[in-house]
Design an enzyme around this catalytic site. Structure first.
Site, PDB file in Angstrom:
ATOM      1  N   SER A   1      57.032 -37.577 -29.678  1.00  0.00           N
ATOM      2  CA  SER A   1      55.703 -37.438 -29.082  1.00  0.00           C
ATOM      3  C   SER A   1      55.655 -38.172 -27.744  1.00  0.00           C
ATOM      4  CB  SER A   1      54.665 -38.054 -30.033  1.00  0.00           C
ATOM      5  OG  SER A   1      53.430 -38.256 -29.379  1.00  0.00           O
TER       6      SER A   1
ATOM      7  N   TYR B   1      51.560 -45.714 -35.316  1.00  0.00           N
ATOM      8  CA  TYR B   1      52.077 -44.335 -35.343  1.00  0.00           C
ATOM      9  C   TYR B   1      53.108 -44.144 -34.237  1.00  0.00           C
ATOM     10  CZ  TYR B   1      52.511 -39.486 -34.031  1.00  0.00           C
ATOM     11  OH  TYR B   1      53.031 -38.279 -33.662  1.00  0.00           O
TER      12      TYR B   1
ATOM     13  N   LYS C   1      57.443 -43.392 -34.156  1.00  0.00           N
ATOM     14  CA  LYS C   1      58.187 -42.388 -33.375  1.00  0.00           C
ATOM     15  C   LYS C   1      59.259 -43.078 -32.523  1.00  0.00           C
ATOM     16  CE  LYS C   1      56.097 -38.664 -34.719  1.00  0.00           C
ATOM     17  NZ  LYS C   1      56.794 -37.698 -35.584  1.00  0.00           N
TER      18      LYS C   1
ATOM     19  N   TYR D   1      56.549 -34.020 -27.645  1.00  0.00           N
ATOM     20  CA  TYR D   1      55.444 -33.084 -27.426  1.00  0.00           C
ATOM     21  C   TYR D   1      54.323 -33.761 -26.665  1.00  0.00           C
ATOM     22  CZ  TYR D   1      57.317 -31.347 -31.961  1.00  0.00           C
ATOM     23  OH  TYR D   1      58.095 -30.948 -33.010  1.00  0.00           O
TER      24      TYR D   1
ATOM     25  N   GLY E   1      42.503 -47.629 -25.904  1.00  0.00           N
ATOM     26  CA  GLY E   1      43.892 -47.152 -25.965  1.00  0.00           C
ATOM     27  C   GLY E   1      44.118 -45.878 -25.185  1.00  0.00           C
TER      28      GLY E   1
HETATM   29  P1  NAD Z   1      50.703 -31.697 -39.692  1.00  0.00           P
HETATM   30  O1  NAD Z   1      50.112 -32.858 -40.393  1.00  0.00           O
HETATM   31  O2  NAD Z   1      49.966 -30.419 -39.586  1.00  0.00           O
HETATM   32  O3  NAD Z   1      52.135 -31.341 -40.329  1.00  0.00           O
HETATM   33  C1  NAD Z   1      52.950 -32.341 -40.909  1.00  0.00           C
HETATM   34  C2  NAD Z   1      53.453 -31.801 -42.240  1.00  0.00           C
HETATM   35  O4  NAD Z   1      54.305 -32.755 -42.832  1.00  0.00           O
HETATM   36  C3  NAD Z   1      52.313 -31.518 -43.232  1.00  0.00           C
HETATM   37  O5  NAD Z   1      52.482 -30.250 -43.818  1.00  0.00           O
HETATM   38  C4  NAD Z   1      52.475 -32.624 -44.282  1.00  0.00           C
HETATM   39  O6  NAD Z   1      52.068 -32.198 -45.570  1.00  0.00           O
HETATM   40  C5  NAD Z   1      53.983 -32.879 -44.206  1.00  0.00           C
HETATM   41  N1  NAD Z   1      54.385 -34.226 -44.631  1.00  0.00           N
HETATM   42  C6  NAD Z   1      53.918 -35.417 -44.176  1.00  0.00           C
HETATM   43  N2  NAD Z   1      54.547 -36.429 -44.798  1.00  0.00           N
HETATM   44  C7  NAD Z   1      55.466 -35.864 -45.651  1.00  0.00           C
HETATM   45  C8  NAD Z   1      56.412 -36.371 -46.579  1.00  0.00           C
HETATM   46  N3  NAD Z   1      56.542 -37.685 -46.800  1.00  0.00           N
HETATM   47  N4  NAD Z   1      57.171 -35.498 -47.286  1.00  0.00           N
HETATM   48  C9  NAD Z   1      57.041 -34.153 -47.106  1.00  0.00           C
HETATM   49  N5  NAD Z   1      56.136 -33.601 -46.256  1.00  0.00           N
HETATM   50  C10 NAD Z   1      55.372 -34.458 -45.547  1.00  0.00           C
HETATM   51  O7  NAD Z   1      51.116 -32.226 -38.224  1.00  0.00           O
HETATM   52  P2  NAD Z   1      51.589 -31.410 -36.934  1.00  0.00           P
HETATM   53  O8  NAD Z   1      50.499 -31.501 -35.932  1.00  0.00           O
HETATM   54  O9  NAD Z   1      52.147 -30.093 -37.330  1.00  0.00           O
HETATM   55  O10 NAD Z   1      52.781 -32.364 -36.403  1.00  0.00           O
HETATM   56  C11 NAD Z   1      54.094 -32.122 -36.839  1.00  0.00           C
HETATM   57  C12 NAD Z   1      54.935 -33.243 -36.264  1.00  0.00           C
HETATM   58  O11 NAD Z   1      54.771 -33.283 -34.840  1.00  0.00           O
HETATM   59  C13 NAD Z   1      54.546 -34.636 -36.761  1.00  0.00           C
HETATM   60  O12 NAD Z   1      55.734 -35.400 -36.957  1.00  0.00           O
HETATM   61  C14 NAD Z   1      53.750 -35.234 -35.608  1.00  0.00           C
HETATM   62  O13 NAD Z   1      53.863 -36.652 -35.552  1.00  0.00           O
HETATM   63  C15 NAD Z   1      54.413 -34.594 -34.419  1.00  0.00           C
HETATM   64  N6  NAD Z   1      53.518 -34.497 -33.246  1.00  0.00           N
HETATM   65  C16 NAD Z   1      52.304 -33.890 -33.387  1.00  0.00           C
HETATM   66  C17 NAD Z   1      51.448 -33.833 -32.281  1.00  0.00           C
HETATM   67  C18 NAD Z   1      50.082 -33.202 -32.396  1.00  0.00           C
HETATM   68  O14 NAD Z   1      49.226 -33.505 -31.554  1.00  0.00           O
HETATM   69  N7  NAD Z   1      49.854 -32.351 -33.377  1.00  0.00           N
HETATM   70  C19 NAD Z   1      51.831 -34.364 -31.059  1.00  0.00           C
HETATM   71  C20 NAD Z   1      53.095 -34.965 -30.968  1.00  0.00           C
HETATM   72  C21 NAD Z   1      53.932 -35.023 -32.084  1.00  0.00           C
HETATM   73  C1  WQD Z   2      42.579 -35.819 -25.524  1.00  0.00           C
HETATM   74  C2  WQD Z   2      41.525 -36.238 -24.509  1.00  0.00           C
HETATM   75  C3  WQD Z   2      40.351 -38.245 -25.119  1.00  0.00           C
HETATM   76  C4  WQD Z   2      38.482 -36.466 -28.688  1.00  0.00           C
HETATM   77  C5  WQD Z   2      46.768 -37.747 -29.355  1.00  0.00           C
HETATM   78  C6  WQD Z   2      47.648 -38.816 -29.910  1.00  0.00           C
HETATM   79  C7  WQD Z   2      49.094 -38.505 -29.610  1.00  0.00           C
HETATM   80  C8  WQD Z   2      49.434 -37.077 -30.031  1.00  0.00           C
HETATM   81  C9  WQD Z   2      48.481 -36.075 -29.455  1.00  0.00           C
HETATM   82  C10 WQD Z   2      50.594 -37.189 -32.136  1.00  0.00           C
HETATM   83  C11 WQD Z   2      41.500 -37.738 -24.245  1.00  0.00           C
HETATM   84  C12 WQD Z   2      39.400 -37.043 -25.115  1.00  0.00           C
HETATM   85  C13 WQD Z   2      39.234 -36.673 -27.540  1.00  0.00           C
HETATM   86  C14 WQD Z   2      37.065 -36.477 -28.603  1.00  0.00           C
HETATM   87  C15 WQD Z   2      37.225 -36.906 -26.243  1.00  0.00           C
HETATM   88  N1  WQD Z   2      49.454 -36.958 -31.460  1.00  0.00           N
HETATM   89  N2  WQD Z   2      38.610 -36.879 -26.353  1.00  0.00           N
HETATM   90  N3  WQD Z   2      36.478 -36.692 -27.389  1.00  0.00           N
HETATM   91  O1  WQD Z   2      44.719 -38.965 -27.333  1.00  0.00           O
HETATM   92  O2  WQD Z   2      45.932 -37.444 -25.671  1.00  0.00           O
HETATM   93  O3  WQD Z   2      46.864 -37.748 -27.957  1.00  0.00           O
HETATM   94  O4  WQD Z   2      47.150 -36.472 -29.843  1.00  0.00           O
HETATM   95  O5  WQD Z   2      51.666 -37.440 -31.692  1.00  0.00           O
HETATM   96  O6  WQD Z   2      49.879 -39.439 -30.330  1.00  0.00           O
HETATM   97  O7  WQD Z   2      47.329 -40.049 -29.288  1.00  0.00           O
HETATM   98  O8  WQD Z   2      44.764 -36.428 -27.637  1.00  0.00           O
HETATM   99  O9  WQD Z   2      43.050 -34.815 -28.332  1.00  0.00           O
HETATM  100  O10 WQD Z   2      42.826 -37.248 -29.093  1.00  0.00           O
HETATM  101  O11 WQD Z   2      42.414 -36.655 -26.682  1.00  0.00           O
HETATM  102  O12 WQD Z   2      36.667 -37.107 -25.147  1.00  0.00           O
HETATM  103  O13 WQD Z   2      36.322 -36.281 -29.626  1.00  0.00           O
HETATM  104  O14 WQD Z   2      40.220 -35.907 -25.031  1.00  0.00           O
HETATM  105  O15 WQD Z   2      39.730 -39.397 -24.558  1.00  0.00           O
HETATM  106  O16 WQD Z   2      41.183 -37.935 -22.877  1.00  0.00           O
HETATM  107  P1  WQD Z   2      45.512 -37.739 -27.067  1.00  0.00           P
HETATM  108  P2  WQD Z   2      43.226 -36.263 -28.031  1.00  0.00           P
END
Ligand code: NAD
Ligand code: WQD
Length: 360
Positions: free
Chosen positions: A124, A148, A152, A176, A293
């Site tokens: 991430s 979190y 990562k 991502y 944050g």
């Molecule tokens: P999500 O929660 O939709 O998908 C994660 C999946 O993993 C879920 O189906 C959950 O049931 C499964 N899971 C969690 N812990 C588990 C375990 N111990 N054993 C088996 N299954 C387990 O999340 P997502 O948005 O699809 O994200 C997927 C990955 O991408 C995550 O690792 C997340 O940290 C990373 N990521 C997500 C974002 C985002 O904004 N969505 C951004 C950056 C990175």
């Molecule tokens: C986007 C923008 C907020 C909600 C997060 C995690 C990051 C990754 C992606 C896992 C920011 C603003 C948000 C709201 C708002 N996840 N906002 N009102 O914070 O860039 O990233 O998701 O890896 O780890 O930190 O995404 O969608 O929370 O916020 O004004 O109700 O929207 O301040 O500017 P963020 P976000």
């Protein structure tokens, strides 16, 4: 290729499973459904008309995980499984370390024992911490500002040391930016549990009438309109980036890092305006205090993935909002919730989805 997708029932995982199936790969999923529903995979199977061998297994259950991997014999693993809520991680750090870091160690050990040493990891942009050195490059110094993000960062460092210890490993670290949007069918999409932490799903729930108004976390940032700017990337582009990384690892060993972003940013008000225009619904919002944050701006330097993988994001904010709105409108309450009894009735091991599809 036989690909095991951990967390394959989740938001990004389900979209990636679909593209893997459409590309002709043989796909298996390990997921404990802690943050997803089997319904997402049922719909992936119906779209692709292909089977997905699905194992309801927790990565923390070493025995069940080893049995699943032995049965699957994957050529490669795409590792999505993990907990991802920043706020929750601050309240429950040990749960996040155990689930994300220990779960990954269990996976890597089971892979090694099965002779599978090719992995694509869901990292991430959060590993860039509060860096203001934009655009964020793969070489931008890393830091963590919450448990979190630290899971990562630790997993990335663990993978670096694993690759250095054994040259047989082929590893892709994909960072991502902000994944949003949904498959164009509107059948699968992001289904956050409870109140969405992230902006886009929250705006979508206001547009569909599930919530009253968006809270805009600050409009006094040094940005064009004062609100936070982020690099939103369509989940379908993100999924395609995983297939490109998998192809790259087929012919390249060692560890590689790529940003998966568009390289440009959109503000909170840009997102709200796009939703109002595309949904033809009013999206009321209130300006409130900054969220602790948050950084003012975050967007990727996306050239490395283009040069190495021949991959770049194709879809813009309009398409992201259009596809997100279609999913939200068609599924105002997300996927049908699966009750405890039904979930427990699922075979603990080889819960094979797709029979229905193959009988259709
Ligand atoms: P999500 O929660 O939709 O998908 C994660 C999946 O993993 C879920 O189906 C959950 O049931 C499964 N899971 C969690 N812990 C588990 C375990 N111990 N054993 C088996 N299954 C387990 O999340 P997502 O948005 O699809 O994200 C997927 C990955 O991408 C995550 O690792 C997340 O940290 C990373 N990521 C997500 C974002 C985002 O904004 N969505 C951004 C950056 C990175
Ligand atoms: C986007 C923008 C907020 C909600 C997060 C995690 C990051 C990754 C992606 C896992 C920011 C603003 C948000 C709201 C708002 N996840 N906002 N009102 O914070 O860039 O990233 O998701 O890896 O780890 O930190 O995404 O969608 O929370 O916020 O004004 O109700 O929207 O301040 O500017 P963020 P976000």
């Amino acid at each position: 290729m036989r690909v095991l997708v951990t967390g394959g029932a989740g938001y990004i995982g389900s979209h990636t499973v679909l593209q893997l199936l459409e590309a002709g790969h043989q796909v298996s999923v390990v997921d404990n459904f802690i943050n997803s529903s089997p319904e997402s995979l049922r719909r992936v199977v119906s779209i692709a008309s292909k089977k997905v061998a699905t194992f309801r297994v927790d990565l923390l259950d070493r025995k069940a995980l080893a049995e699943a991997i032995t049965s699957i014999q994957p050529d490669a693993v795409i590792h999505f499984a993990g907990l991802k809520a920043v706020g929750e991680s601050v309240a429950q750090p040990l749960r996040y370390y155990k689930n994300n870091v220990t779960g990954t160690i269990n996976l890597l050990e089971a892979m090694d024992e099965a002779g599978c040493r090719t992995i694509v990891f869901s990292s991430s942009a959060t590993v860039y911490g509060e860096s203001v050195d934009l655009p964020l490059r793969e070489t931008t110094p890393r830091s963590a500002t919450n448990p979190y993000g630290r899971t990562k960062l630790h997993i990335e460092e663990m993978l670096e040391e694993l690759a250095a210890s054994d040259s047989r490993w082929r590893i892709a670290n994909l960072r991502y930016f902000n994944p949003v949007g949904a498959h164009e069918s509107g059948l699968i999409g992001e289904d956050p549990q409870g109140i969405p932490n992230n902006l886009m799903p929250f705006v979508a729930q206001v547009a569909v009438g599930k919530r009253d108004a968006v809270q805009v976390f600050g409009n006094d940032y040094p940005t064009a309109d004062g609100t936070g700017v982020r690099d939103y990337i369509h989940v379908l582009d993100l999924a395609a980036g995983h297939l490109a990384a998998l192809d790259y690892l087929a012919s390249s060993g060692g560890l590689h890092v790529w940003n998966l972003g568009t390289g440009s940013g959109s503000s909170v008000l840009d997102v709200i305006e796009a939703f109002q225009r595309i949904s033809a619904r009013l999206v009321p919002y209130d300006i409130v205090a900054r969220r602790p944050g948050d950084v003012a701006e975050s967007y990727a330097h996306a050239e490395k993935a283009r040069l190495d993988l021949g991959w770049k994001a194709e879809r813009g904010l309009e398409q992201m909002v259009e596809d997100m709105w279609r999913w939200q409108f068609k599924n105002p309450d997300g996927f049908p919730k699966v009750g405890h009894e039904e979930m427990n009735s699922l075979e603990l091991r080889d819960f094979v989805l797709g029979e229905v599809a193959s009988n259709k």
